[in-house]
Design a protein around this motif. Structure first.
Motif, PDB file in Angstrom:
ATOM      1  N   VAL A  65       0.820  -1.092  -0.050  1.00  0.00           N
ATOM      2  CA  VAL A  65       0.049  -0.174   0.117  1.00  0.00           C
ATOM      3  C   VAL A  65       0.789   1.293   0.032  1.00  0.00           C
ATOM      4  CG1 VAL A  65      -1.975  -1.096   1.140  1.00  0.00           C
ATOM      5  CG2 VAL A  65      -0.071   0.097   2.618  1.00  0.00           C
ATOM      6  N   ALA A  66       0.100   2.431  -0.440  1.00  0.00           N
ATOM      7  CA  ALA A  66       0.803   3.549  -0.108  1.00  0.00           C
ATOM      8  C   ALA A  66       1.232   3.896   1.478  1.00  0.00           C
ATOM      9  CB  ALA A  66       0.244   4.799  -1.013  1.00  0.00           C
ATOM     10  N   THR A  67       2.519   4.493   1.435  1.00  0.00           N
ATOM     11  CA  THR A  67       2.793   4.742   2.962  1.00  0.00           C
ATOM     12  C   THR A  67       1.811   5.959   3.243  1.00  0.00           C
ATOM     13  OG1 THR A  67       4.964   3.769   2.875  1.00  0.00           O
ATOM     14  CG2 THR A  67       4.714   5.464   4.704  1.00  0.00           C
ATOM     15  N   ALA A  68       1.932   7.004   2.565  1.00  0.00           N
ATOM     16  CA  ALA A  68       1.339   8.218   2.823  1.00  0.00           C
ATOM     17  C   ALA A  68      -0.352   8.179   3.207  1.00  0.00           C
ATOM     18  CB  ALA A  68       1.454   9.252   1.834  1.00  0.00           C
ATOM     19  N   ASP A  69      -0.770   6.955   2.548  1.00  0.00           N
ATOM     20  CA  ASP A  69      -2.236   6.721   2.946  1.00  0.00           C
ATOM     21  C   ASP A  69      -2.520   5.197   2.782  1.00  0.00           C
ATOM     22  OD1 ASP A  69      -4.867   6.296   3.043  1.00  0.00           O
ATOM     23  OD2 ASP A  69      -5.337   8.145   1.545  1.00  0.00           O
ATOM     24  N   ARG A  70      -2.649   4.317   3.852  1.00  0.00           N
ATOM     25  CA  ARG A  70      -2.539   3.140   3.696  1.00  0.00           C
ATOM     26  C   ARG A  70      -3.897   2.514   3.125  1.00  0.00           C
ATOM     27  NH1 ARG A  70       0.772  -0.365   6.007  1.00  0.00           N
ATOM     28  NH2 ARG A  70      -0.939  -1.832   6.767  1.00  0.00           N
ATOM     29  N   SER A  71      -4.766   3.349   2.935  1.00  0.00           N
ATOM     30  CA  SER A  71      -6.099   2.932   2.235  1.00  0.00           C
ATOM     31  C   SER A  71      -5.889   2.803   0.791  1.00  0.00           C
ATOM     32  CB  SER A  71      -7.291   3.912   2.600  1.00  0.00           C
ATOM     33  OG  SER A  71      -6.938   5.271   1.999  1.00  0.00           O
ATOM     34  N   LYS A  72      -4.885   3.604   0.361  1.00  0.00           N
ATOM     35  CA  LYS A  72      -4.828   3.533  -1.147  1.00  0.00           C
ATOM     36  C   LYS A  72      -3.606   2.236  -1.545  1.00  0.00           C
ATOM     37  CE  LYS A  72      -5.827   8.310  -1.438  1.00  0.00           C
ATOM     38  NZ  LYS A  72      -5.318   9.654  -2.085  1.00  0.00           N
ATOM     39  N   PRO A  73      -3.611   1.891  -2.832  1.00  0.00           N
ATOM     40  CA  PRO A  73      -2.864   0.875  -3.269  1.00  0.00           C
ATOM     41  C   PRO A  73      -1.363   1.399  -3.599  1.00  0.00           C
ATOM     42  CG  PRO A  73      -4.492   1.305  -4.843  1.00  0.00           C
ATOM     43  CD  PRO A  73      -4.800   2.217  -3.555  1.00  0.00           C
ATOM     44  N   ALA A  74      -0.343   0.642  -3.742  1.00  0.00           N
ATOM     45  CA  ALA A  74       0.830   1.046  -4.029  1.00  0.00           C
ATOM     46  C   ALA A  74       0.745   1.359  -5.610  1.00  0.00           C
ATOM     47  CB  ALA A  74       1.870   0.013  -3.784  1.00  0.00           C
ATOM     48  N   GLN A  75       1.571   2.485  -6.138  1.00  0.00           N
ATOM     49  CA  GLN A  75       1.400   2.929  -7.251  1.00  0.00           C
ATOM     50  C   GLN A  75       2.913   2.889  -8.066  1.00  0.00           C
ATOM     51  OE1 GLN A  75      -1.137   3.706  -8.988  1.00  0.00           O
ATOM     52  NE2 GLN A  75      -2.377   2.802  -7.484  1.00  0.00           N
TER      53      GLN A  75
END
Length: 256
Positions: A65-75
């Motif tokens: 996941v994205a560290t800045a917002d764990r609700s979002k998938p890694a990009q």
């Protein structure tokens, strides 16, 4: 000592501590010598054993996941069995949180890497991510084959804490590997340290960190110190340098 004098003393101590922190510079914690001896490594690719959790098998980023917002998938970018850092997307970290583990991860500095020093293929593996940005315990990733920088910031270092025992890095364009044995810190009920974090690291099959006792999460500026935390994700850094992005593959972990 009267309570008034005691309070005045405590306030003065706090003032000078804040002043010292404000004056701290990144170079204050850089170590340049002695330079670790170069070692030519062998091949150290290891496939995941049956009891491992595969974090990246070359197909997708479902475990991240994205560290800045764990609700979002890694990009980050995935192609040809490899994940490549997307600097605009920022750091990524595992969905799952870990305590003690064995980690295998492979990384490659591009053959046409540009720039120098800390700006040359910089990234990091945070063995425990304790927050957004670069909060946590960093094992440095960098082109250290023929690239001068401070030795507690070269590949194989626990960033600004422990210099690697040797320099077994390969040329840019060749795959390299870390095998990490991580012992997470534990804390007492009052938040004080019960047992500090410990780590052993093999770089390309060569021992570079031998059961070292970490001083706390790694710091770019200032001295490290512990703050209590529990199980944590593993984080990969999208460093802000302007060099060509690096890549990763074959990432797996065994909980211990």
């Amino acid at each position: 000592m009267t309570s008034k004098i005691l309070m005045t003393t405590l306030l003065a101590g706090s003032f000078f501590m804040v002043q010292a922190q404000q004056k701290a510079k990144p170079e204050d914690t850089e170590v340049w010598e002695p330079v670790p001896e170069k070692v030519t490594p062998g091949e150290a690719r290891i496939e995941a054993p049956s009891d491992a959790t595969v974090l990246f098998d070359g197909k997708n980023l479902d475990q991240w996941v994205a560290t800045a917002d764990r609700s979002k998938p890694a990009q980050w970018k995935v192609a040809d069995g490899v994940m490549t850092v997307n600097k605009e997307a920022g750091n990524i970290e595992t969905k799952k949180e870990f305590e003690d583990y064995q980690l295998h991860i492979e990384w490659k500095i591009p053959e046409n890497i540009n720039l120098e020093g800390q700006s040359r293929g910089n990234s990091g593996i945070f063995l425990a991510s304790t927050g957004k940005g670069d909060a946590g315990y960093e094992l440095q990733v960098l082109d250290s084959y023929d690239n001068k920088t401070y030795v507690n910031g070269m590949a194989g270092s626990i960033y600004k804490q422990f210099v690697p025992l040797a320099n077994p890095t390969k040329k840019p364009g060749e795959w390299q590997s870390y095998d990490v044995f991580w012992k997470a810190p534990t804390f007492k009920a009052d938040g004080s340290v019960e047992t500090p974090a410990r780590v052993t690291v093999l770089l390309n099959g060569v021992l570079v960190q031998n059961n070292v006792e970490l001083l706390g999460p790694t710091q770019y500026i200032g001295k490290p110190s512990y703050k209590p935390h529990g199980a944590s994700p593993i984080k990969l850094q999208a460093h802000g340098d302007k060099s060509i992005p690096i890549s990763f593959r074959n990432i797996w972990v065994r909980e211990l």
